[in-house]
Design a protein around this motif. Structure first.
Motif, PDB file in Angstrom:
ATOM      1  N   UNK A 208     111.755 -57.787  -9.880  1.00 18.21           N
ATOM      2  CA  UNK A 208     112.319 -58.696  -8.886  1.00 18.21           C
ATOM      3  C   UNK A 208     111.342 -59.823  -8.584  1.00 18.21           C
ATOM      4  N   UNK A 209     110.106 -59.707  -9.051  1.00 15.67           N
ATOM      5  CA  UNK A 209     109.076 -60.729  -8.823  1.00 15.67           C
ATOM      6  C   UNK A 209     109.201 -61.848  -9.837  1.00 15.67           C
ATOM      7  N   UNK A 210     108.963 -63.094  -9.432  1.00 16.77           N
ATOM      8  CA  UNK A 210     109.044 -64.229 -10.349  1.00 16.77           C
ATOM      9  C   UNK A 210     107.969 -64.166 -11.439  1.00 16.77           C
ATOM     10  N   UNK A 211     108.221 -64.881 -12.518  1.00 18.31           N
ATOM     11  CA  UNK A 211     107.334 -64.912 -13.676  1.00 18.31           C
ATOM     12  C   UNK A 211     105.891 -65.195 -13.282  1.00 18.31           C
ATOM     13  N   UNK A 212     105.662 -66.232 -12.491  1.00 16.55           N
ATOM     14  CA  UNK A 212     104.280 -66.612 -12.174  1.00 16.55           C
ATOM     15  C   UNK A 212     103.553 -65.541 -11.379  1.00 16.55           C
ATOM     16  N   UNK A 213     104.261 -64.807 -10.507  1.00 21.68           N
ATOM     17  CA  UNK A 213     103.617 -63.718  -9.766  1.00 21.68           C
ATOM     18  C   UNK A 213     103.233 -62.574 -10.702  1.00 21.68           C
ATOM     19  N   UNK A 214     104.136 -62.211 -11.593  1.00 20.89           N
ATOM     20  CA  UNK A 214     103.843 -61.138 -12.548  1.00 20.89           C
ATOM     21  C   UNK A 214     102.704 -61.565 -13.468  1.00 20.89           C
ATOM     22  N   UNK A 215     102.758 -62.788 -13.950  1.00 24.94           N
ATOM     23  CA  UNK A 215     101.689 -63.278 -14.824  1.00 24.94           C
ATOM     24  C   UNK A 215     100.335 -63.243 -14.111  1.00 24.94           C
ATOM     25  N   UNK A 216     100.291 -63.744 -12.886  1.00 22.32           N
ATOM     26  CA  UNK A 216      99.018 -63.751 -12.148  1.00 22.32           C
ATOM     27  C   UNK A 216      98.466 -62.331 -11.996  1.00 22.32           C
ATOM     28  N   UNK A 217      99.338 -61.354 -11.817  1.00 25.06           N
ATOM     29  CA  UNK A 217      98.877 -59.960 -11.746  1.00 25.06           C
ATOM     30  C   UNK A 217      98.320 -59.515 -13.097  1.00 25.06           C
ATOM     31  N   UNK A 218      99.059 -59.787 -14.163  1.00 25.84           N
ATOM     32  CA  UNK A 218      98.658 -59.311 -15.492  1.00 25.84           C
ATOM     33  C   UNK A 218      97.305 -59.847 -15.949  1.00 25.84           C
ATOM     34  N   UNK A 219      96.883 -60.982 -15.403  1.00 23.41           N
ATOM     35  CA  UNK A 219      95.605 -61.571 -15.808  1.00 23.41           C
ATOM     36  C   UNK A 219      94.574 -61.517 -14.676  1.00 23.41           C
ATOM     37  N   UNK A 220      94.792 -60.631 -13.711  1.00 18.39           N
ATOM     38  CA  UNK A 220      93.886 -60.466 -12.582  1.00 18.39           C
ATOM     39  C   UNK A 220      92.994 -59.245 -12.839  1.00 18.39           C
TER      40      UNK A 220
ATOM     41  N   UNK B  54      91.097 -57.501 -10.861  1.00 15.19           N
ATOM     42  CA  UNK B  54      91.263 -56.448  -9.854  1.00 15.19           C
ATOM     43  C   UNK B  54      92.521 -55.642 -10.130  1.00 15.19           C
ATOM     44  N   UNK B  55      93.618 -56.322 -10.452  1.00 22.57           N
ATOM     45  CA  UNK B  55      94.872 -55.637 -10.794  1.00 22.57           C
ATOM     46  C   UNK B  55      94.651 -54.682 -11.964  1.00 22.57           C
ATOM     47  N   UNK B  56      93.978 -55.159 -13.019  1.00 23.21           N
ATOM     48  CA  UNK B  56      93.759 -54.324 -14.199  1.00 23.21           C
ATOM     49  C   UNK B  56      92.945 -53.079 -13.849  1.00 23.21           C
ATOM     50  N   UNK B  57      91.916 -53.260 -13.046  1.00 19.71           N
ATOM     51  CA  UNK B  57      91.100 -52.104 -12.634  1.00 19.71           C
ATOM     52  C   UNK B  57      91.919 -51.140 -11.773  1.00 19.71           C
ATOM     53  N   UNK B  58      92.726 -51.685 -10.867  1.00 16.51           N
ATOM     54  CA  UNK B  58      93.592 -50.848 -10.033  1.00 16.51           C
ATOM     55  C   UNK B  58      94.598 -50.086 -10.897  1.00 16.51           C
ATOM     56  N   UNK B  59      95.189 -50.765 -11.859  1.00 13.40           N
ATOM     57  CA  UNK B  59      96.179 -50.127 -12.744  1.00 13.40           C
ATOM     58  C   UNK B  59      95.536 -49.016 -13.558  1.00 13.40           C
ATOM     59  N   UNK B  60      94.343 -49.273 -14.078  1.00 13.07           N
ATOM     60  CA  UNK B  60      93.643 -48.242 -14.843  1.00 13.07           C
ATOM     61  C   UNK B  60      93.297 -47.038 -13.974  1.00 13.07           C
ATOM     62  N   UNK B  61      92.930 -47.289 -12.734  1.00 16.66           N
ATOM     63  CA  UNK B  61      92.584 -46.192 -11.832  1.00 16.66           C
ATOM     64  C   UNK B  61      93.769 -45.261 -11.607  1.00 16.66           C
ATOM     65  N   UNK B  62      94.965 -45.816 -11.611  1.00 14.35           N
ATOM     66  CA  UNK B  62      96.171 -45.024 -11.368  1.00 14.35           C
ATOM     67  C   UNK B  62      96.780 -44.484 -12.670  1.00 14.35           C
ATOM     68  N   UNK B  63      96.836 -45.311 -13.714  1.00 12.58           N
ATOM     69  CA  UNK B  63      97.559 -44.947 -14.932  1.00 12.58           C
ATOM     70  C   UNK B  63      96.681 -44.775 -16.176  1.00 12.58           C
ATOM     71  N   UNK B  64      95.397 -45.017 -16.060  1.00  6.39           N
ATOM     72  CA  UNK B  64      94.528 -45.064 -17.237  1.00  6.39           C
ATOM     73  C   UNK B  64      94.146 -43.741 -17.844  1.00  6.39           C
ATOM     74  N   UNK B  65      94.302 -42.648 -17.114  1.00 11.17           N
ATOM     75  CA  UNK B  65      93.962 -41.345 -17.663  1.00 11.17           C
ATOM     76  C   UNK B  65      92.460 -41.123 -17.729  1.00 11.17           C
ATOM     77  N   UNK B  66      92.063 -40.255 -18.656  1.00  9.74           N
ATOM     78  CA  UNK B  66      90.655 -39.869 -18.806  1.00  9.74           C
ATOM     79  C   UNK B  66      89.778 -41.040 -19.217  1.00  9.74           C
ATOM     80  N   UNK B  67      88.655 -41.194 -18.539  1.00 10.60           N
ATOM     81  CA  UNK B  67      87.625 -42.170 -18.902  1.00 10.60           C
ATOM     82  C   UNK B  67      88.179 -43.587 -19.093  1.00 10.60           C
ATOM     83  N   UNK B  68      89.114 -43.990 -18.255  1.00  9.49           N
ATOM     84  CA  UNK B  68      89.715 -45.323 -18.350  1.00  9.49           C
ATOM     85  C   UNK B  68      88.683 -46.394 -18.013  1.00  9.49           C
ATOM     86  N   UNK B  69      88.713 -47.492 -18.773  1.00 10.60           N
ATOM     87  CA  UNK B  69      87.758 -48.576 -18.563  1.00 10.60           C
ATOM     88  C   UNK B  69      88.378 -49.927 -18.892  1.00 10.60           C
ATOM     89  N   UNK B  70      87.957 -50.927 -18.130  1.00 13.23           N
ATOM     90  CA  UNK B  70      88.196 -52.310 -18.512  1.00 13.23           C
ATOM     91  C   UNK B  70      86.954 -52.688 -19.317  1.00 13.23           C
TER      92      UNK B  70
END
Length: 164
Positions: free
Chosen positions: A12-24, A26-42
């Motif tokens: 439901x979020x506009x393209x630019x909001x989703x894009x800004x998240x995908x290249x953020x 902090x977002x990537x680290x947060x996503x890995x913390x929740x969904x990254x599994x064992x030894x997840x790293x950026x």
């Protein structure tokens, strides 16, 4: 023989909001913390001009793998994923390799407007070079990638809502 993969998620979020998240970062680290599994790293993150690239390392415990994958890997699954986003956030590429598996997933991701929100379509192919088992593993990888993309889409929606 490679297996084609095409997967669609909507937001439901506009393209630019989703894009800004995908290249953020902090977002990537947060996503890995929740969904990254064992030894997840950026592993790496770079932004220059209109291009963002990052490498992720994610893990799946052997206990959560189908028996065919357990036998091949002899342990946990380690996923190495490289994504690059360009063209004002509307297209990206993804490359995925797995430890212990002679194969990869290569694809293109397109983020576009859709019914007041956005949609993301991954189109690519999975190729595993193991005689007799390659096709089964390609199907397994394609299925797991689709599940992961759905979970990441849900995470992105919640992440954006919490920052709204």
């Amino acid at each position: 023989m490679a297996r084609r993969i095409e997967h669609l998620t909507t937001s439901t979020w506009p393209v630019q909001d989703v894009y800004r998240a995908l290249v953020d970062e902090t977002y990537l680290r947060d996503r890995l913390a929740v969904l990254g599994g064992n030894d997840a790293q950026l592993v790496s993150f770079t932004q220059a001009d209109s291009r963002t690239s990052y490498q992720l390392k994610q893990g799946v415990s052997a206990e959560h793998l189908p028996s065919v994958a357990k036998g091949l890997l002899g342990g946990d699954l380690v996923i190495h994923r490289v994504e690059t986003w360009t063209e004002a956030g509307t297209t990206g590429t993804v490359e995925v390799t797995l430890n212990g598996v002679p194969g990869r997933l290569d694809g293109t991701t397109v983020l576009s407007g859709h019914q007041g929100g956005s949609r993301m379509v991954l189109t690519g192919q999975v190729k595993v070079g193991i005689p007799l088992m390659g096709g089964k593993l390609e199907a397994l990888i394609a299925e797991q990638v689709a599940k992961l993309l759905d979970k990441e889409n849900e995470f992105t929606t919640e992440w954006l809502a919490n920052r709204g």
